[in-house]
Design a protein around this motif. Sequence first.
Motif, PDB file in Angstrom:
ATOM      1  N   THR A  53       0.851  -1.049   0.046  1.00 57.54           N
ATOM      2  CA  THR A  53      -0.003  -0.177  -0.079  1.00 57.54           C
ATOM      3  C   THR A  53       0.862   1.201  -0.096  1.00 57.54           C
ATOM      4  O   THR A  53       1.700   1.236   0.906  1.00 57.54           O
ATOM      5  CB  THR A  53      -1.042   0.022   1.173  1.00 57.54           C
ATOM      6  OG1 THR A  53      -1.783  -1.284   1.173  1.00 57.54           O
ATOM      7  CG2 THR A  53      -1.831   1.143   1.327  1.00 57.54           C
ATOM      8  N   SER A  54       0.793   2.120  -0.766  1.00 55.76           N
ATOM      9  CA  SER A  54       1.743   3.322  -1.028  1.00 55.76           C
ATOM     10  C   SER A  54       0.909   4.499  -1.558  1.00 55.76           C
ATOM     11  O   SER A  54       0.287   4.260  -2.742  1.00 55.76           O
ATOM     12  CB  SER A  54       2.627   2.959  -1.724  1.00 55.76           C
ATOM     13  OG  SER A  54       3.755   4.099  -1.955  1.00 55.76           O
ATOM     14  N   SER A  55       1.002   5.501  -1.111  1.00 53.41           N
ATOM     15  CA  SER A  55       0.464   6.702  -1.770  1.00 53.41           C
ATOM     16  C   SER A  55       1.457   7.620  -2.639  1.00 53.41           C
ATOM     17  O   SER A  55       0.986   8.349  -3.412  1.00 53.41           O
ATOM     18  CB  SER A  55       0.095   7.787  -0.464  1.00 53.41           C
ATOM     19  OG  SER A  55       1.238   8.098   0.180  1.00 53.41           O
ATOM     20  N   ASN A  56       2.412   6.878  -2.874  1.00 50.68           N
ATOM     21  CA  ASN A  56       3.697   7.196  -3.783  1.00 50.68           C
ATOM     22  C   ASN A  56       3.998   6.329  -4.708  1.00 50.68           C
ATOM     23  O   ASN A  56       3.866   4.947  -4.371  1.00 50.68           O
ATOM     24  CB  ASN A  56       4.839   7.862  -2.961  1.00 50.68           C
ATOM     25  CG  ASN A  56       4.749   8.876  -2.134  1.00 50.68           C
ATOM     26  OD1 ASN A  56       4.516  10.004  -2.610  1.00 50.68           O
ATOM     27  ND2 ASN A  56       4.421   8.505  -0.907  1.00 50.68           N
ATOM     28  N   ALA A  57       4.216   6.736  -5.968  1.00 48.33           N
ATOM     29  CA  ALA A  57       4.862   5.582  -6.871  1.00 48.33           C
ATOM     30  C   ALA A  57       6.345   4.992  -6.358  1.00 48.33           C
ATOM     31  O   ALA A  57       6.932   5.643  -5.675  1.00 48.33           O
ATOM     32  CB  ALA A  57       5.257   6.158  -8.213  1.00 48.33           C
ATOM     33  N   ILE A  58       6.493   3.863  -6.571  1.00 44.16           N
ATOM     34  CA  ILE A  58       7.512   3.244  -5.920  1.00 44.16           C
ATOM     35  C   ILE A  58       8.645   2.813  -7.076  1.00 44.16           C
ATOM     36  O   ILE A  58       8.134   2.317  -7.992  1.00 44.16           O
ATOM     37  CB  ILE A  58       6.954   1.751  -5.301  1.00 44.16           C
ATOM     38  CG1 ILE A  58       6.069   1.951  -4.220  1.00 44.16           C
ATOM     39  CG2 ILE A  58       8.280   0.834  -4.940  1.00 44.16           C
ATOM     40  CD1 ILE A  58       5.428   0.560  -3.775  1.00 44.16           C
ATOM     41  N   GLY A  59       9.658   3.456  -6.766  1.00 46.23           N
ATOM     42  CA  GLY A  59      10.646   3.184  -7.676  1.00 46.23           C
ATOM     43  C   GLY A  59      11.555   2.037  -7.531  1.00 46.23           C
ATOM     44  O   GLY A  59      12.584   1.598  -8.411  1.00 46.23           O
ATOM     45  N   GLY A  69      -0.948   3.286  -4.896  1.00 49.01           N
ATOM     46  CA  GLY A  69      -2.275   2.248  -4.618  1.00 49.01           C
ATOM     47  C   GLY A  69      -1.893   1.146  -3.943  1.00 49.01           C
ATOM     48  O   GLY A  69      -0.979   1.286  -2.901  1.00 49.01           O
ATOM     49  N   SER A  70      -2.554   0.152  -4.100  1.00 45.72           N
ATOM     50  CA  SER A  70      -2.390  -1.068  -3.195  1.00 45.72           C
ATOM     51  C   SER A  70      -2.808  -2.456  -4.001  1.00 45.72           C
ATOM     52  O   SER A  70      -3.510  -2.232  -5.024  1.00 45.72           O
ATOM     53  CB  SER A  70      -3.142  -1.021  -1.915  1.00 45.72           C
ATOM     54  OG  SER A  70      -4.496  -1.103  -2.402  1.00 45.72           O
ATOM     55  N   GLY A  71      -2.089  -3.371  -3.492  1.00 46.70           N
ATOM     56  CA  GLY A  71      -2.188  -4.482  -4.426  1.00 46.70           C
ATOM     57  C   GLY A  71      -1.175  -5.671  -4.017  1.00 46.70           C
ATOM     58  O   GLY A  71      -0.254  -5.552  -3.390  1.00 46.70           O
TER      59      GLY A  71
END
Length: 180
Positions: A82-88, A134-136
Amino acid sequence: DISIGSAAILGVSFTADSIPAGSGLLTTLTLDSTPLDICLNDLVVSNDTGSALSSDSGECYSIPESFYIGSVSESSLEVFYTSSNAIGGFQFSLTGATATGASGGAAEEAGFDISIGSAAILGVSFSADSIPAGSGLLTTLTLDSTPLDVCITDLVVSNDTGSALSSDSGECYSIPESFY
């Protein structure tokens, strides 16, 4: 009657009914996605004669940045995010289990390369792609044996520009004693 528009949610009784004084659940909203940050804004409340009441919309609700264990079988383990930021990029260790491979999920969809080492699992895109906020399901790890107790530890997550994100590694997973 509750009306949901693009700019506001309106609740009104056309039969002059009112909600009794007190506290409790006002309503439950069905959302089209999982919110990471959600606030009530521009709250207007009136009494049974239509006069405005002083009201407070309360605190905003935020789901913390996190990676956590989903289902676990004798040969695999799901890692969710779950993240409110894009994950690099991401890196974490597993305690209680040894991963031998990774596949699927948002990491694969984003073109991430996932390296499984003896000390850490590293996910990064060499083409500068990122996992959208997002989340998943992040990925499914293949395990060399059935874990009894497994934890995600030493979690490091970066955004799409390489800056560190404060993250939580969730709860450990334990198989109840009655199963082993």
